[in-house]
Design a protein around this motif. Structure first.
Motif, PDB file in Angstrom:
ATOM      1  N   MET A  83      -4.628   1.105  12.887  1.00  0.00           N
ATOM      2  CA  MET A  83      -5.572  -0.091  12.230  1.00  0.00           C
ATOM      3  C   MET A  83      -4.475  -0.034  10.686  1.00  0.00           C
ATOM      4  O   MET A  83      -5.040  -1.266  10.466  1.00  0.00           O
ATOM      5  CB  MET A  83      -7.299   0.803  11.508  1.00  0.00           C
ATOM      6  N   ASN A  84      -4.208   0.800  10.579  1.00  0.00           N
ATOM      7  CA  ASN A  84      -3.650   0.453   9.015  1.00  0.00           C
ATOM      8  C   ASN A  84      -2.359  -0.856   9.426  1.00  0.00           C
ATOM      9  O   ASN A  84      -2.350  -1.659   8.227  1.00  0.00           O
ATOM     10  CB  ASN A  84      -2.723   1.607   8.424  1.00  0.00           C
ATOM     11  N   VAL A  85      -2.011  -1.274  10.302  1.00  0.00           N
ATOM     12  CA  VAL A  85      -0.218  -1.832  11.063  1.00  0.00           C
ATOM     13  C   VAL A  85      -1.436  -3.114  11.135  1.00  0.00           C
ATOM     14  O   VAL A  85      -1.087  -4.425  11.032  1.00  0.00           O
ATOM     15  CB  VAL A  85       0.699  -1.413  11.305  1.00  0.00           C
ATOM     16  N   LEU A  86      -2.545  -3.314  11.985  1.00  0.00           N
ATOM     17  CA  LEU A  86      -3.151  -4.385  11.942  1.00  0.00           C
ATOM     18  C   LEU A  86      -3.822  -4.403  10.683  1.00  0.00           C
ATOM     19  O   LEU A  86      -3.872  -6.225  10.954  1.00  0.00           O
ATOM     20  CB  LEU A  86      -4.373  -4.256  12.975  1.00  0.00           C
ATOM     21  N   PHE A  87      -4.218  -4.094  10.247  1.00  0.00           N
ATOM     22  CA  PHE A  87      -4.752  -5.375   8.374  1.00  0.00           C
ATOM     23  C   PHE A  87      -3.325  -5.155   7.332  1.00  0.00           C
ATOM     24  O   PHE A  87      -4.234  -5.242   6.365  1.00  0.00           O
ATOM     25  CB  PHE A  87      -5.915  -3.648   8.281  1.00  0.00           C
ATOM     26  N   LEU A  91     -13.780  -0.072  13.012  1.00  0.00           N
ATOM     27  CA  LEU A  91     -14.584   0.989  12.380  1.00  0.00           C
ATOM     28  C   LEU A  91     -13.993   1.888  12.165  1.00  0.00           C
ATOM     29  O   LEU A  91     -13.549   2.073  13.392  1.00  0.00           O
ATOM     30  CB  LEU A  91     -15.892   1.073  13.044  1.00  0.00           C
ATOM     31  N   ASP A  92     -13.592   2.868  11.631  1.00  0.00           N
ATOM     32  CA  ASP A  92     -12.850   3.758  11.263  1.00  0.00           C
ATOM     33  C   ASP A  92     -13.858   5.146  11.190  1.00  0.00           C
ATOM     34  O   ASP A  92     -13.598   5.209  10.172  1.00  0.00           O
ATOM     35  CB  ASP A  92     -11.797   4.054   9.617  1.00  0.00           C
ATOM     36  N   GLU A  93     -14.098   6.081  12.616  1.00  0.00           N
ATOM     37  CA  GLU A  93     -14.420   7.181  12.779  1.00  0.00           C
ATOM     38  C   GLU A  93     -16.021   6.389  11.544  1.00  0.00           C
ATOM     39  O   GLU A  93     -16.820   7.420  10.795  1.00  0.00           O
ATOM     40  CB  GLU A  93     -14.012   7.634  12.044  1.00  0.00           C
ATOM     41  N   MET A 142       0.573  -0.905  -0.462  1.00  0.00           N
ATOM     42  CA  MET A 142      -0.254   0.386  -0.266  1.00  0.00           C
ATOM     43  C   MET A 142       0.789   1.261  -0.126  1.00  0.00           C
ATOM     44  O   MET A 142       0.703   2.348  -0.584  1.00  0.00           O
ATOM     45  CB  MET A 142      -0.886   0.223   1.127  1.00  0.00           C
ATOM     46  N   ALA A 143       1.672   1.293   0.564  1.00  0.00           N
ATOM     47  CA  ALA A 143       2.643   2.675   0.554  1.00  0.00           C
ATOM     48  C   ALA A 143       3.306   3.153  -0.969  1.00  0.00           C
ATOM     49  O   ALA A 143       3.540   3.990  -0.824  1.00  0.00           O
ATOM     50  CB  ALA A 143       4.485   2.369   1.465  1.00  0.00           C
ATOM     51  N   TYR A 144       3.816   2.165  -1.424  1.00  0.00           N
ATOM     52  CA  TYR A 144       3.538   2.812  -2.862  1.00  0.00           C
ATOM     53  C   TYR A 144       2.635   3.711  -3.911  1.00  0.00           C
ATOM     54  O   TYR A 144       3.051   4.033  -4.905  1.00  0.00           O
ATOM     55  CB  TYR A 144       3.383   1.599  -3.843  1.00  0.00           C
ATOM     56  N   PHE A 145       1.304   3.625  -3.239  1.00  0.00           N
ATOM     57  CA  PHE A 145      -0.297   4.234  -3.771  1.00  0.00           C
ATOM     58  C   PHE A 145      -0.394   5.080  -3.098  1.00  0.00           C
ATOM     59  O   PHE A 145      -1.251   6.385  -3.797  1.00  0.00           O
ATOM     60  CB  PHE A 145      -1.283   3.606  -3.815  1.00  0.00           C
TER      61      PHE A 145
END
Length: 671
Positions: A472-476, A589-591, A198-201
């Motif tokens: 959430m980004n690192v968990l996912f 649940l992200d906000e 995901m970091a590339y995008f």
């Protein structure tokens, strides 16, 4: 472009070599049949049209002879038995007239007729009595040649028809192979984009990536579909012509071979300059695609803040850059295509005239008219494939530039998709001294540790930039932390593939994305394991059926890209149903309730009670009123946990959480 790109383009072609080889074989057959034309024309001219000029002998069999002045004549080269010839005569042409010489005389040399005497000057001068033959008398000599000429013409027409059949299969096979190559290439690059982390995008505009998958592969398709077939066709055609010229006149064939190094040298010079211009054009095209995509998505903001002129200026700058490089390329193409081939053609014909003009000064070296016609025909044909090859230079360079950019994306490190199933985990989540930075040494999570047991609901609160979404980004596993470990049910997530980690997770974003399709397809995501009935039950469970029943097609109502025809609340309910249908062990649940009206929030709160059952729920909270029933609340600041506990415990502490809660209630002012 590096040679590696050329090798990789050839490697793709090699995968479909069977169709290409069959196409080339058909092409070689068609070319051979087509190039038989000048040979047949030479035979018609030399053996039949001009063949009547020569030695004729008397013969007794009148059926196979020409009756002329009480004698039956047949061409000496067609006598059944040459040793039995008795009387001979010679027909000789001087300018437009034919003359009868009642003896054998040589045909080579300069000819003159005066007062009944023919003078032939070669190495020696020969004179003989001659009489002019009338047109009516000459017709008798031409008549036996009609049938052979018609048969040869019929043969040529037959060869052309057969060649047309082989050319059809050649074109079909080569273009079919070309389209298969591009289909494979597009599938490969599209699949690879899904493997790239995901970091590339993050810093890559979507329009640039889309341009590589569509525009660049389209340019490469031109290489395979048009250039490949044309280049192979023309090269084989050139080789066939050179072989034909060699069979007729070996010296002229060797002279023509000098054209090949000239073309190769010019191709290298063209590549040197054109590759630079094409790469600039393709890069600018990607930039302009990204700009257009951004402008279209941000049009409401652009118009609201009246920055149309600034947006127009940015676009014009990119457009001008493309125009400048196109202009340079046009100058180069104008120099190469017509001018180059025209110059080579003139040089070749000057050489041809000089060579055969010198030969004409030697009476013994004069070639026949049929031979001259065939050589001129082949020489003229030789420049058709040269023109076609030179005209392909621009397309070849475009494909090189596009291939270089496309392979650069495909070479970006990706991760293999590992879809091996793992048992559904319970959802026990543990962070152990996790450190994470999007940019080097700029950590947004610092030595973070917490534990959420299976089935619990944990909420994360904090000001903007505190690290809530990064958790959430690192968990996912959209990103991997630089430090520390993350465990699910005691298993190190690094030991699982990203797909395995996510296989039992669900996520609902603040602004949920809707895909083109229907409401049901956005719930099932076209997963065959989720039935239509299960999707409908999920929609009903979250209360989405209240607005769906009002739609003309109900659950099959079309949804546009992004779900622009639906309100934010409606999209949110559909995303909740999506998460419920997939039955995750961990729900993020992200906000999810940040921008929703009070009535919809009430529906979502009810849906949350359904979603929470039997699963771990991690909530990134904006409205603290929505997380009062959470089992654990973590208060974050600069990537660290300042406070933790349930709602009442944190209120009793009267710390940061207490102040945030009071501010949202309007009881205090921010300090």
């Amino acid at each position: 472009m590096k040679n590696g790109t050329e090798r990789r383009l050839l490697a793709y072609a090699y995968r479909f070599k069977k169709g290409i080889i069959l196409g080339i074989i058909c092409l070689m057959i068609a070319t051979t049949l087509e190039l038989a034309g000048p040979f047949i024309a030479k035979k018609i001219i030399d053996d039949h049209v001009l063949g009547i000029e020569g030695v004729w002998a008397t013969i007794d069999d009148a059926d196979q002879a020409v009756s002329f002045r009480s004698e039956n004549y047949v061409r000496a080269d067609r006598l059944p038995n040459p040793e039995q010839q008795t009387k001979v005569m010679t027909i000789i042409a001087i300018e437009k007239d034919y003359y009868f010489v009642n003896e054998r005389v040589p045909l080579e040399g300069r000819r003159e007729f005066s007062e009944g005497i023919v003078t032939i000057t070669a190495e020696e001068t020969i004179q003989a009595s001659a009489e002019k033959i009338s047109d009516a008398e000459m017709f008798a000599f031409f008549k036996p040649e009609q049938n052979p000429v018609l048969l040869l013409l019929a043969l040529y027409m037959g060869l052309l028809l057969i060649a047309a059949v082989f050319k059809y299969f050649q074109r079909f096979l080569l273009q079919q192979a070309s389209n298969r190559i591009i289909r494979k290439m597009r599938n490969d690059i599209f699949q690879h984009t899904q493997k790239i982390p995901m970091a590339y995008f993050v810093d890559q505009p979507a329009g640039k990536i889309v341009a590589r998958i569509t525009n660049d592969t389209e340019a490469i398709r031109e290489l395979y579909e048009r250039v490949l077939s044309i280049v192979i066709t023309r090269i084989i055609y050139m080789v066939g012509i050179l072989i034909a010229i060699y069979l007729l006149h070996p010296k002229l064939a060797f002279i023509c071979l000098f054209l090949i190094p000239l073309i190769v040298i010019w191709a290298k010079l063209y590549k040197k300059f054109a590759s630079r211009y094409n790469l600039n054009i393709r890069t600018a095209n990607s930039e302009i695609n990204g700009n257009i995509s951004e402008v279209i998505h941000g049009m409401p903001i652009i118009q609201a803040f009246q920055v149309e002129e600034k947006t127009k200026g940015d676009f014009e700058q990119l457009n001008t850059e493309i125009y400048a490089n196109h202009k340079k390329l046009i100058h180069l193409n104008a120099l190469t295509s017509f001018n180059l081939v025209h110059a080579l053609r003139n040089i070749a014909f000057v050489t041809f005239i000089w060579y055969f003009g010198n030969l004409s000064l030697e009476p013994t070296s004069i070639i026949s008219i049929g031979m001259l016609y065939a050589l001129v025909d082949y020489l003229t044909r030789l420049f058709e494939p040269i023109t076609m090859l030179v005209n392909q230079f621009p397309l070849i360079e475009q494909a090189r530039a596009s291939g270089s950019r496309m392979f650069a994306l495909m070479d970006h490190p990706g991760e293999d998709l590992k879809d091996e199933k793992i048992p559904r985990y319970n959802g026990d989540v543990k962070f152990e001294k996790v450190g994470f930075a999007y940019l080097e040494n700029e950590y947004v999570l610092n030595d973070l540790s917490f534990h959420v047991k299976a089935g619990e609901t944990a909420a994360f609160v904090g000001h903007t930039g505190s690290g809530k979404s990064s958790i959430m980004n690192v968990l996912f596993r959209f990103y991997d932390p630089q430090k520390g470990k993350i465990y699910i049910d005691g298993n190190d997530t690094d030991k699982w593939s990203r797909q395995q980690v996510r296989s039992h997770m669900g996520i609902v974003l603040q602004d949920p994305f809707m895909f083109s399709g229907t409401i049901l397809s956005n719930v099932t995501m076209n997963d065959p394991n989720i039935s239509k009935e299960a999707a409908i039950e999920a929609l009903k469970a979250v209360g989405a059926d209240r607005f769906i029943h009002k739609l003309p097609k109900g659950y099959d109502e079309p949804v546009t890209e992004g779900g622009s025809t639906l309100s934010l609340g409606e999209r949110q309910l559909i995303s909740f149903a999506r998460a419920l249908a997939f039955n995750p062990a961990i729900l993020i649940l992200d906000e999810a309730t940040a921008n929703i009206d009070t009535e919809t929030e009430y529906l979502i709160q009810r849906a949350l009670e359904v979603l929470k059952r039997g699963r771990t729920t991690l909530v990134i909270a904006h409205r603290l009123s929505t997380i009062q029933n959470a089992d654990k609340i973590f208060v974050l600041e600069k990537g660290q946990i300042l406070e933790s506990g349930n709602h009442q415990e944190l209120i009793d502490e009267q710390g940061v959480y207490y102040q945030m809660y009071q501010m949202q209630r309007g009881s205090t002012e921010p300090s």
